[in-house]
Design a protein around this motif. Sequence first.
Motif, PDB file in Angstrom:
ATOM      1  N   UNK A  16       0.868  -1.170   0.000  1.00 41.66           N
ATOM      2  CA  UNK A  16       0.000   0.000   0.000  1.00 41.66           C
ATOM      3  C   UNK A  16       0.909   1.225   0.000  1.00 41.66           C
ATOM      4  N   UNK A  17       0.748   2.075  -1.028  1.00 41.94           N
ATOM      5  CA  UNK A  17       1.664   3.204  -1.185  1.00 41.94           C
ATOM      6  C   UNK A  17       0.906   4.489  -1.473  1.00 41.94           C
ATOM      7  N   UNK A  18       1.560   5.582  -1.199  1.00 37.15           N
ATOM      8  CA  UNK A  18       1.101   6.900  -1.634  1.00 37.15           C
ATOM      9  C   UNK A  18       1.347   6.975  -3.134  1.00 37.15           C
ATOM     10  N   UNK A  19       0.448   7.568  -3.869  1.00 36.05           N
ATOM     11  CA  UNK A  19       0.571   7.609  -5.337  1.00 36.05           C
ATOM     12  C   UNK A  19       1.760   8.441  -5.814  1.00 36.05           C
ATOM     13  N   UNK A  20       2.382   9.189  -4.929  1.00 35.21           N
ATOM     14  CA  UNK A  20       3.532  10.032  -5.305  1.00 35.21           C
ATOM     15  C   UNK A  20       4.874   9.347  -5.120  1.00 35.21           C
ATOM     16  N   UNK A  21       4.895   8.126  -4.608  1.00 26.14           N
ATOM     17  CA  UNK A  21       6.147   7.427  -4.315  1.00 26.14           C
ATOM     18  C   UNK A  21       6.797   6.940  -5.608  1.00 26.14           C
ATOM     19  N   UNK A  22       8.089   7.200  -5.732  1.00 26.07           N
ATOM     20  CA  UNK A  22       8.825   6.712  -6.914  1.00 26.07           C
ATOM     21  C   UNK A  22       9.128   5.222  -6.740  1.00 26.07           C
ATOM     22  N   UNK A  23       9.356   4.566  -7.853  1.00 28.60           N
ATOM     23  CA  UNK A  23       9.739   3.155  -7.800  1.00 28.60           C
ATOM     24  C   UNK A  23      11.034   2.996  -7.010  1.00 28.60           C
ATOM     25  N   UNK A  24      11.963   3.920  -7.181  1.00 30.55           N
ATOM     26  CA  UNK A  24      13.237   3.845  -6.462  1.00 30.55           C
ATOM     27  C   UNK A  24      13.013   3.876  -4.954  1.00 30.55           C
ATOM     28  N   UNK A  25      12.181   4.800  -4.485  1.00 33.91           N
ATOM     29  CA  UNK A  25      11.926   4.880  -3.044  1.00 33.91           C
ATOM     30  C   UNK A  25      11.195   3.641  -2.535  1.00 33.91           C
ATOM     31  N   UNK A  26      10.297   3.093  -3.330  1.00 33.83           N
ATOM     32  CA  UNK A  26       9.622   1.853  -2.938  1.00 33.83           C
ATOM     33  C   UNK A  26      10.636   0.720  -2.798  1.00 33.83           C
ATOM     34  N   UNK A  27      11.500   0.581  -3.782  1.00 31.69           N
ATOM     35  CA  UNK A  27      12.503  -0.482  -3.740  1.00 31.69           C
ATOM     36  C   UNK A  27      13.433  -0.341  -2.542  1.00 31.69           C
ATOM     37  N   UNK A  28      13.949   0.852  -2.333  1.00 28.08           N
ATOM     38  CA  UNK A  28      14.936   1.072  -1.282  1.00 28.08           C
ATOM     39  C   UNK A  28      14.333   1.099   0.116  1.00 28.08           C
ATOM     40  N   UNK A  29      13.249   1.865   0.288  1.00 26.04           N
ATOM     41  CA  UNK A  29      12.723   2.117   1.630  1.00 26.04           C
ATOM     42  C   UNK A  29      11.683   1.096   2.098  1.00 26.04           C
ATOM     43  N   UNK A  30      10.905   0.560   1.187  1.00 28.24           N
ATOM     44  CA  UNK A  30       9.855  -0.371   1.589  1.00 28.24           C
ATOM     45  C   UNK A  30      10.269  -1.832   1.414  1.00 28.24           C
ATOM     46  N   UNK A  31      11.033  -2.118   0.358  1.00 30.79           N
ATOM     47  CA  UNK A  31      11.401  -3.506   0.082  1.00 30.79           C
ATOM     48  C   UNK A  31      12.827  -3.835   0.509  1.00 30.79           C
ATOM     49  N   UNK A  32      13.595  -2.830   0.936  1.00 28.50           N
ATOM     50  CA  UNK A  32      14.951  -3.070   1.427  1.00 28.50           C
ATOM     51  C   UNK A  32      15.956  -3.440   0.355  1.00 28.50           C
ATOM     52  N   UNK A  33      15.647  -3.139  -0.907  1.00 27.85           N
ATOM     53  CA  UNK A  33      16.562  -3.432  -2.011  1.00 27.85           C
ATOM     54  C   UNK A  33      17.366  -2.170  -2.304  1.00 27.85           C
ATOM     55  N   UNK A  34      18.500  -2.054  -1.658  1.00 24.87           N
ATOM     56  CA  UNK A  34      19.283  -0.814  -1.712  1.00 24.87           C
ATOM     57  C   UNK A  34      20.370  -0.818  -2.783  1.00 24.87           C
TER      58      UNK A  34
END
Length: 163
Positions: A16-34
């Motif tokens: 569940x995300x805010x519609x303004x979140x970039x794919x990069x921020x989702x990957x790094x901050x939510x999925x831990x793929x840094x």
Amino acid sequence: MVEITLRVNGTEHSVSIDTRVSLLDLLRERLGLTGSKKGCDHGQCGACTVLIDGRRANACLALAVAQDGREITTIEGLADGSDLHPLQAAFIARDAFQCGYCTPGQLCSAAGMLAEGGPSAITGDLAADPPLTREEIRERMSGNLCRCGAYVNIVTAIEDVSG
């Protein structure tokens, strides 16, 4: 907030995300793929390059909400378990990195570029599928910057894999 589902490196994720979140921020901050790096955050350096459905994209410019149902491959997903992707092995063999910050984006971009084929902006005949010369590689990789200047070895490593 909106619920999306995407497959990242072969694993399905529903978030569940805010519609303004970039794919990069989702990957790094939510999925831990840094592995994908935030360099310029303006789509100019290529450090955040990932593959979306097999095509290169700057993850900092891609809205995560627009990736619902798509297949995302990051640097963490290039290798097959402990077996390195041929590009990863070539980058190591050719010493195609110095500080390494741009390397994940360079590798994802190179993987996508090798799969794309077709002409580039410097190809004389736009209907042709030209051989992958050093000049073609440099042109096709021009969206990925290396502040250390390891370009010669990056091109050579890609040449090794392109055959």
